[in-house]
Design a protein around this motif. Sequence first.
Motif, PDB file in Angstrom:
ATOM      1  N   LEU A  94       0.836  -1.210   0.000  1.00 51.17           N
ATOM      2  CA  LEU A  94       0.000   0.000   0.000  1.00 51.17           C
ATOM      3  C   LEU A  94       0.867   1.255   0.000  1.00 51.17           C
ATOM      4  O   LEU A  94       0.587   2.211  -0.738  1.00 51.17           O
ATOM      5  CB  LEU A  94      -0.932   0.004   1.210  1.00 51.17           C
ATOM      6  CG  LEU A  94      -2.024  -1.056   1.236  1.00 51.17           C
ATOM      7  CD1 LEU A  94      -2.797  -0.987   2.553  1.00 51.17           C
ATOM      8  CD2 LEU A  94      -2.963  -0.906   0.054  1.00 51.17           C
ATOM      9  N   LEU A  95       1.910   1.257   0.826  1.00 53.87           N
ATOM     10  CA  LEU A  95       2.818   2.400   0.894  1.00 53.87           C
ATOM     11  C   LEU A  95       3.424   2.673  -0.475  1.00 53.87           C
ATOM     12  O   LEU A  95       3.469   3.825  -0.926  1.00 53.87           O
ATOM     13  CB  LEU A  95       3.919   2.144   1.927  1.00 53.87           C
ATOM     14  CG  LEU A  95       5.006   3.214   2.043  1.00 53.87           C
ATOM     15  CD1 LEU A  95       4.428   4.492   2.638  1.00 53.87           C
ATOM     16  CD2 LEU A  95       6.167   2.698   2.887  1.00 53.87           C
ATOM     17  N   MET A  96       3.881   1.626  -1.147  1.00 50.28           N
ATOM     18  CA  MET A  96       4.515   1.778  -2.452  1.00 50.28           C
ATOM     19  C   MET A  96       3.532   2.264  -3.521  1.00 50.28           C
ATOM     20  O   MET A  96       3.920   2.869  -4.504  1.00 50.28           O
ATOM     21  CB  MET A  96       5.151   0.460  -2.907  1.00 50.28           C
ATOM     22  CG  MET A  96       6.328   0.016  -2.049  1.00 50.28           C
ATOM     23  SD  MET A  96       7.729   1.164  -2.138  1.00 50.28           S
ATOM     24  CE  MET A  96       7.583   2.079  -0.624  1.00 50.28           C
ATOM     25  N   GLU A  97       2.246   2.001  -3.290  1.00 56.03           N
ATOM     26  CA  GLU A  97       1.206   2.453  -4.226  1.00 56.03           C
ATOM     27  C   GLU A  97       0.618   3.804  -3.828  1.00 56.03           C
ATOM     28  O   GLU A  97      -0.389   4.234  -4.377  1.00 56.03           O
ATOM     29  CB  GLU A  97       0.095   1.399  -4.298  1.00 56.03           C
ATOM     30  CG  GLU A  97       0.545   0.086  -4.894  1.00 56.03           C
ATOM     31  CD  GLU A  97      -0.509  -1.005  -4.787  1.00 56.03           C
ATOM     32  OE1 GLU A  97      -1.540  -0.808  -4.104  1.00 56.03           O
ATOM     33  OE2 GLU A  97      -0.288  -2.071  -5.391  1.00 56.03           O
ATOM     34  N   ASP A  98       1.260   4.472  -2.854  1.00 57.34           N
ATOM     35  CA  ASP A  98       0.791   5.756  -2.336  1.00 57.34           C
ATOM     36  C   ASP A  98      -0.646   5.697  -1.825  1.00 57.34           C
ATOM     37  O   ASP A  98      -1.416   6.649  -1.965  1.00 57.34           O
ATOM     38  CB  ASP A  98       0.918   6.855  -3.405  1.00 57.34           C
ATOM     39  CG  ASP A  98       2.361   7.247  -3.661  1.00 57.34           C
ATOM     40  OD1 ASP A  98       3.165   7.190  -2.703  1.00 57.34           O
ATOM     41  OD2 ASP A  98       2.683   7.600  -4.813  1.00 57.34           O
ATOM     42  N   LYS A  99      -0.999   4.577  -1.221  1.00 63.50           N
ATOM     43  CA  LYS A  99      -2.317   4.417  -0.618  1.00 63.50           C
ATOM     44  C   LYS A  99      -2.180   4.524   0.894  1.00 63.50           C
ATOM     45  O   LYS A  99      -1.097   4.338   1.440  1.00 63.50           O
ATOM     46  CB  LYS A  99      -2.909   3.060  -1.005  1.00 63.50           C
ATOM     47  CG  LYS A  99      -3.193   2.944  -2.494  1.00 63.50           C
ATOM     48  CD  LYS A  99      -3.797   1.613  -2.838  1.00 63.50           C
ATOM     49  CE  LYS A  99      -4.086   1.539  -4.332  1.00 63.50           C
ATOM     50  NZ  LYS A  99      -4.578   0.208  -4.718  1.00 63.50           N
ATOM     51  N   PRO A 100      -3.267   4.843   1.590  1.00 67.25           N
ATOM     52  CA  PRO A 100      -3.202   4.961   3.048  1.00 67.25           C
ATOM     53  C   PRO A 100      -2.711   3.662   3.685  1.00 67.25           C
ATOM     54  O   PRO A 100      -3.170   2.581   3.344  1.00 67.25           O
ATOM     55  CB  PRO A 100      -4.650   5.257   3.458  1.00 67.25           C
ATOM     56  CG  PRO A 100      -5.300   5.795   2.224  1.00 67.25           C
ATOM     57  CD  PRO A 100      -4.593   5.148   1.066  1.00 67.25           C
TER      58      PRO A 100
END
Length: 83
Positions: free
Chosen positions: A8-14
Amino acid sequence: KQRHEYKLLMEDKPSPMTIERAEALNDIGFEWVVKPDNDEAWQRRYDELKQFRARTGHCRVPKRFTENEALGRWVSTQRQEYK
């Protein structure tokens, strides 16, 4: 859980995962990608899922399937990996 949060972090998601936390895990040698090295286990769960489908007529195995907890977790993981 950490791998999912990192994704999620790598996909710029919360995500509760932060760059600092990811770096801390990297510093101790955390493996973000686990190489599938056990095709036999995957095939076993797949066969169990086929048996479940033959018995029930569907593949909606609950995550907390008390009759076969490993199958419930495996199906849940397959669903997450598909997303």
